[in-house]
Design a protein around this motif. Sequence first.
Motif, mmCIF file in Angstrom:
data_model
loop_
_atom_site.group_PDB
_atom_site.id
_atom_site.type_symbol
_atom_site.label_atom_id
_atom_site.label_comp_id
_atom_site.label_asym_id
_atom_site.label_seq_id
_atom_site.Cartn_x
_atom_site.Cartn_y
_atom_site.Cartn_z
ATOM 1 N N MET A 36 0.841 -1.194 0.000
ATOM 2 C CA MET A 36 0.000 0.000 0.000
ATOM 3 C C MET A 36 0.880 1.249 0.000
ATOM 4 S SD MET A 36 -2.878 1.175 2.785
ATOM 5 C CE MET A 36 -3.909 -0.252 2.417
ATOM 6 N N ILE A 37 0.540 2.199 -0.859
ATOM 7 C CA ILE A 37 1.274 3.454 -0.910
ATOM 8 C C ILE A 37 0.915 4.303 0.307
ATOM 9 C CG2 ILE A 37 1.603 5.598 -2.177
ATOM 10 C CD1 ILE A 37 1.067 4.097 -4.731
ATOM 11 N N ARG A 38 1.923 4.844 0.933
ATOM 12 C CA ARG A 38 1.707 5.677 2.109
ATOM 13 C C ARG A 38 1.794 7.168 1.775
ATOM 14 N NH1 ARG A 38 2.516 2.892 7.164
ATOM 15 N NH2 ARG A 38 2.768 0.667 6.815
ATOM 16 N N GLN A 39 2.801 7.533 1.002
ATOM 17 C CA GLN A 39 2.950 8.955 0.685
ATOM 18 C C GLN A 39 3.800 9.124 -0.575
ATOM 19 O OE1 GLN A 39 3.806 11.359 4.016
ATOM 20 N NE2 GLN A 39 3.631 13.283 2.918
ATOM 21 N N VAL A 40 3.484 10.179 -1.328
ATOM 22 C CA VAL A 40 4.231 10.533 -2.533
ATOM 23 C C VAL A 40 4.822 11.927 -2.340
ATOM 24 C CG1 VAL A 40 4.107 11.022 -5.005
ATOM 25 C CG2 VAL A 40 2.750 9.163 -4.033
ATOM 26 N N VAL A 46 8.393 -0.183 6.251
ATOM 27 C CA VAL A 46 8.182 0.747 5.140
ATOM 28 C C VAL A 46 9.378 0.702 4.198
ATOM 29 C CG1 VAL A 46 7.832 3.178 4.526
ATOM 30 C CG2 VAL A 46 6.788 2.246 6.599
ATOM 31 N N ALA A 47 9.097 0.837 2.912
ATOM 32 C CA ALA A 47 10.146 0.939 1.910
ATOM 33 C C ALA A 47 10.074 2.316 1.264
ATOM 34 C CB ALA A 47 10.001 -0.153 0.859
ATOM 35 N N ILE A 48 11.202 2.779 0.753
ATOM 36 C CA ILE A 48 11.282 4.078 0.095
ATOM 37 C C ILE A 48 11.867 3.873 -1.295
ATOM 38 C CG2 ILE A 48 12.198 6.423 0.206
ATOM 39 C CD1 ILE A 48 12.607 5.970 3.226
ATOM 40 N N THR A 49 11.133 4.280 -2.301
ATOM 41 C CA THR A 49 11.599 4.195 -3.681
ATOM 42 C C THR A 49 11.907 5.594 -4.180
ATOM 43 O OG1 THR A 49 10.311 2.207 -4.176
ATOM 44 C CG2 THR A 49 11.005 3.539 -6.032
ATOM 45 N N VAL A 50 13.050 5.755 -4.831
ATOM 46 C CA VAL A 50 13.457 7.052 -5.365
ATOM 47 C C VAL A 50 13.702 6.907 -6.865
ATOM 48 C CG1 VAL A 50 15.109 8.943 -5.237
ATOM 49 C CG2 VAL A 50 14.571 7.611 -3.173
ATOM 50 N N GLU A 60 10.284 -3.743 -4.522
ATOM 51 C CA GLU A 60 11.021 -2.693 -5.226
ATOM 52 C C GLU A 60 10.456 -2.410 -6.626
ATOM 53 O OE1 GLU A 60 15.645 -1.697 -6.566
ATOM 54 O OE2 GLU A 60 15.161 -3.539 -5.460
ATOM 55 N N GLU A 61 10.103 -3.452 -7.358
ATOM 56 C CA GLU A 61 9.645 -3.260 -8.736
ATOM 57 C C GLU A 61 8.346 -2.463 -8.808
ATOM 58 O OE1 GLU A 61 9.484 -6.703 -11.175
ATOM 59 O OE2 GLU A 61 11.489 -7.380 -10.655
ATOM 60 N N LEU A 62 7.396 -2.786 -7.928
ATOM 61 C CA LEU A 62 6.130 -2.058 -7.933
ATOM 62 C C LEU A 62 6.343 -0.603 -7.546
ATOM 63 C CD1 LEU A 62 3.069 -2.313 -8.325
ATOM 64 C CD2 LEU A 62 2.878 -2.788 -5.870
ATOM 65 N N GLY A 63 7.185 -0.376 -6.553
ATOM 66 C CA GLY A 63 7.483 0.992 -6.147
ATOM 67 C C GLY A 63 8.110 1.793 -7.270
ATOM 68 N N ARG A 64 9.048 1.171 -7.989
ATOM 69 C CA ARG A 64 9.703 1.875 -9.098
ATOM 70 C C ARG A 64 8.712 2.166 -10.223
ATOM 71 N NH1 ARG A 64 13.696 -1.219 -9.489
ATOM 72 N NH2 ARG A 64 12.947 -2.615 -11.125
ATOM 73 N N LEU A 65 7.805 1.212 -10.490
ATOM 74 C CA LEU A 65 6.792 1.420 -11.527
ATOM 75 C C LEU A 65 5.905 2.619 -11.184
ATOM 76 C CD1 LEU A 65 5.036 0.604 -13.982
ATOM 77 C CD2 LEU A 65 3.804 -0.946 -12.436
ATOM 78 N N SER A 109 -1.232 2.710 -14.570
ATOM 79 C CA SER A 109 0.125 2.155 -14.541
ATOM 80 C C SER A 109 0.120 0.635 -14.604
ATOM 81 C CB SER A 109 0.866 2.624 -13.286
ATOM 82 O OG SER A 109 0.262 2.098 -12.119
ATOM 83 N N VAL A 110 -1.020 0.002 -14.266
ATOM 84 C CA VAL A 110 -1.081 -1.462 -14.349
ATOM 85 C C VAL A 110 -0.919 -1.926 -15.788
ATOM 86 C CG1 VAL A 110 -2.530 -1.647 -12.307
ATOM 87 C CG2 VAL A 110 -3.598 -1.507 -14.549
ATOM 88 N N GLY A 111 -1.166 -1.026 -16.737
ATOM 89 C CA GLY A 111 -0.968 -1.378 -18.143
ATOM 90 C C GLY A 111 0.459 -1.784 -18.419
ATOM 91 N N SER A 112 1.414 -1.148 -17.739
ATOM 92 C CA SER A 112 2.824 -1.500 -17.914
ATOM 93 C C SER A 112 3.099 -2.919 -17.436
ATOM 94 C CB SER A 112 3.714 -0.510 -17.151
ATOM 95 O OG SER A 112 3.513 0.803 -17.615
#
Length: 213
Positions: A1-5, A57-61, A81-86, A131-134
Amino acid sequence: MIRQVLILSNNGILLFSKEFFNSVPQPRLLGSLLIALLEKSRQTTGYEVSYIELARVAITVVGLSTKKLCCILFLDKDDGEELGRLFASEILLAFVDMYLPQNEGSFAAGAQNLSQFEGFNSHLNVILRKSVGSVLEGFQKNPAVKVAFIIENIYSDGEPFILHTTGDIDQFSILANVGEFRDTSINSAEQDQQIIQLVTFSGESIETSIVTR
């Protein structure tokens, strides 16, 4: 689940922030600290930090150097990691398309009228859904996959519809049979407290799988 952008310029100015769930405290300060970490990593190793895992929590940059911009995404560690990067990549590209549509200029150092970015908030849900299209396009690269598609509103009150497909399909026939599949799944849930999550149909030359979440 996304927490913050968070979307920041390369000099640490917070341009946009969106809280979804259990937001991180002091996003401006944290964003600036992460920008400093990225720069230190680049200077020390020649590489940028792109993913950090904490206890839960994970952080993607994801950065876009040509626009002097980066997206920092906080999400559950289990999302991976892959979903976060997408998600971060799709959000960042959409932000650039919206506010630098002519591919000119960058979000370089200098004063920014942050109120001009507030409208991006209303586009986030659409961006994340599309983005699920990717992901489906990635499935399509497997020679064994003939076509992949996502149906939305199977278990909600709205009418089901095809959100994305990687090829030509008979949408009318598929959607006409979705209702029966939904009713069977709901009946199963009522009797056994479990919803059907995977159904596979095997034919002479093709196998079709339906996955629900």
